[in-house]
Design a protein around this motif. Structure first.
Motif, PDB file in Angstrom:
ATOM      1  N   ALA A 146       0.832  -1.210   0.000  1.00 30.00           N
ATOM      2  CA  ALA A 146       0.000   0.000   0.000  1.00 30.00           C
ATOM      3  C   ALA A 146       0.862   1.253   0.000  1.00 30.00           C
ATOM      4  O   ALA A 146       0.553   2.236  -0.690  1.00 30.00           O
ATOM      5  CB  ALA A 146      -0.931  -0.009   1.218  1.00 30.00           C
ATOM      6  N   GLU A 147       1.974   1.217   0.731  1.00 29.15           N
ATOM      7  CA  GLU A 147       2.874   2.365   0.757  1.00 29.15           C
ATOM      8  C   GLU A 147       3.546   2.562  -0.601  1.00 29.15           C
ATOM      9  O   GLU A 147       3.746   3.703  -1.050  1.00 29.15           O
ATOM     10  CB  GLU A 147       3.927   2.174   1.849  1.00 29.15           C
ATOM     11  CG  GLU A 147       4.964   3.278   1.942  1.00 29.15           C
ATOM     12  CD  GLU A 147       4.395   4.631   2.350  1.00 29.15           C
ATOM     13  OE1 GLU A 147       5.155   5.616   2.298  1.00 29.15           O
ATOM     14  OE2 GLU A 147       3.197   4.702   2.721  1.00 29.15           O
ATOM     15  N   TYR A 149       2.238   1.847  -3.525  1.00 29.90           N
ATOM     16  CA  TYR A 149       1.245   2.472  -4.396  1.00 29.90           C
ATOM     17  C   TYR A 149       1.036   3.944  -4.020  1.00 29.90           C
ATOM     18  O   TYR A 149       0.864   4.800  -4.894  1.00 29.90           O
ATOM     19  CB  TYR A 149      -0.076   1.707  -4.327  1.00 29.90           C
ATOM     20  CG  TYR A 149      -0.138   0.533  -5.281  1.00 29.90           C
ATOM     21  CD1 TYR A 149      -0.542   0.714  -6.605  1.00 29.90           C
ATOM     22  CD2 TYR A 149       0.200  -0.753  -4.873  1.00 29.90           C
ATOM     23  CE1 TYR A 149      -0.611  -0.351  -7.486  1.00 29.90           C
ATOM     24  CE2 TYR A 149       0.146  -1.827  -5.748  1.00 29.90           C
ATOM     25  CZ  TYR A 149      -0.265  -1.626  -7.054  1.00 29.90           C
ATOM     26  OH  TYR A 149      -0.316  -2.687  -7.932  1.00 29.90           O
ATOM     27  N   ARG A 150       1.100   4.229  -2.740  1.00 25.27           N
ATOM     28  CA  ARG A 150       0.900   5.618  -2.303  1.00 25.27           C
ATOM     29  C   ARG A 150       2.013   6.519  -2.818  1.00 25.27           C
ATOM     30  O   ARG A 150       1.764   7.659  -3.225  1.00 25.27           O
ATOM     31  CB  ARG A 150       0.852   5.680  -0.772  1.00 25.27           C
ATOM     32  CG  ARG A 150       0.493   7.062  -0.228  1.00 25.27           C
ATOM     33  CD  ARG A 150       0.657   7.160   1.276  1.00 25.27           C
ATOM     34  NE  ARG A 150       2.061   7.158   1.667  1.00 25.27           N
ATOM     35  CZ  ARG A 150       2.864   8.226   1.613  1.00 25.27           C
ATOM     36  NH1 ARG A 150       2.395   9.393   1.182  1.00 25.27           N
ATOM     37  NH2 ARG A 150       4.122   8.140   2.007  1.00 25.27           N
ATOM     38  N   THR A 151       3.240   5.990  -2.834  1.00 25.24           N
ATOM     39  CA  THR A 151       4.391   6.791  -3.255  1.00 25.24           C
ATOM     40  C   THR A 151       4.696   6.669  -4.746  1.00 25.24           C
ATOM     41  O   THR A 151       5.569   7.367  -5.263  1.00 25.24           O
ATOM     42  CB  THR A 151       5.638   6.374  -2.455  1.00 25.24           C
ATOM     43  OG1 THR A 151       5.878   4.974  -2.653  1.00 25.24           O
ATOM     44  CG2 THR A 151       5.436   6.654  -0.972  1.00 25.24           C
ATOM     45  N   GLY A 152       4.012   5.752  -5.442  1.00 21.73           N
ATOM     46  CA  GLY A 152       4.221   5.599  -6.877  1.00 21.73           C
ATOM     47  C   GLY A 152       5.425   4.769  -7.259  1.00 21.73           C
ATOM     48  O   GLY A 152       5.830   4.768  -8.424  1.00 21.73           O
TER      49      GLY A 152
END
Length: 289
Positions: A146-147, A149-152
């Motif tokens: 999830a992190e 995806y959050r940071t790309g």
């Protein structure tokens, strides 16, 4: 299967990425120094079956023996590839392709290199990763993903590397680790090994990644002691695109990737130089190349 003596060397390279024209030219320029040379190819040859076959066919015609371990790019199912196989079926297709070219795969008996620096058992591995190399503060694979995806910072595997029929790449990894450990335990205990895997067996090489969170796509904690447990004389890997020599527990680890043109153009060393694994080079540097 055994390697002849003579003046040959055990050489290695990875991450050829021949979809790039400049990398394809590098592969076209690869040559042996001796007719007895073996070549270890630690994955990411190309993205499509056509690209992979082109490169491996060329190399098989030039080296006394080619030993291949798949990378994540070989396992992708790109929408532009006429070969639409996924997961285990795609890997099996590539194994049969290699066998038709006389190339050793992780599914074949491990060959013995009996040339200079030998004898050793050469073990090509296919192990994948399981998201166990997580950044501090992220206790579960789900949280680390999830992190990302959050940071790309997300590996393309999430979109193109399908684990069919396994429910996840982590489950496929667990099955590969169990089967490979069994086979390595059954090898000739009198010979040391050269372990060849696209992903590093220990986490330490990933500490220098520009984006540490990407390490979750780079290996598994399950192999942290394999270089000692299976008596490795050397461990060959790629994937990180950070070619260098490092040592862990007295074992030499060789990252042998070519990488993308935008990466190798920034380096002082010319791209596509084959790394000699055996006989061990004199004066091997302790860290970066």
């Amino acid at each position: 299967m055994a390697g002849a003596g003579g003046d040959g060397s055990l050489l290695a390279i990875s991450d050829l990425h021949v979809r790039h024209a400049d990398n394809r030219a590098i592969v076209e320029g690869l040559r042996t120094e001796s007719p007895d040379d073996w070549l270890l190819v630690a994955g990411d040859v190309g993205d499509t079956v056509e690209q992979i076959e082109w490169a491996l066919r060329l190399l098989a015609g030039r080296f006394a023996k080619v030993v291949w371990s798949p990378g994540n790019h070989e396992l992708w199912t790109p929408p532009t590839d006429p070969v639409t196989l996924r997961g285990v079926a795609r890997y099996a297709h590539l194994v049969e392709l290699c066998r038709g070219l006389g190339i050793v795969t992780p599914e074949d008996p491990y060959p013995a290199w009996e040339g200079r620096g030998g004898p050793v058992t050469v073990a090509p591995l296919f192990l994948l990763y399981d998201h166990s190399w997580r950044p501090e503060g992220f206790d579960t694979p789900e949280a680390a993903l999830a992190e990302a995806y959050r940071t790309g910072v997300v590996c393309t595997d999430e979109y193109l590397l399908h684990p069919d029929p396994y429910e996840s790449r982590s489950a496929w990894c667990a099955a590969r680790v169990a089967e490979t450990a069994r086979r390595l335990a059954e090898r000739d205990p009198a010979l040391p090994t050269v372990l060849v895997n696209h992903w590093p067996l220990v986490r330490e090489p990933t500490r220098v990644l520009r984006y540490p969170i990407f390490a979750q796509w780079c290996g598994t904690e399950a192999t942290a002691d394999w270089h000692v447990r299976f008596d490795a004389a050397a461990m060959v890997y790629g994937h990180l695109h950070i070619p260098r020599t490092t040592w862990y527990d007295g074992v030499r680890f060789e990252e042998v990737s070519v990488g993308y043109p935008r990466e190798w153009r920034r380096r002082s060393a010319p791209p596509g130089e084959l790394r000699r694994i055996l006989p061990e080079p004199d004066g091997v540097p302790p860290s970066a190349w």
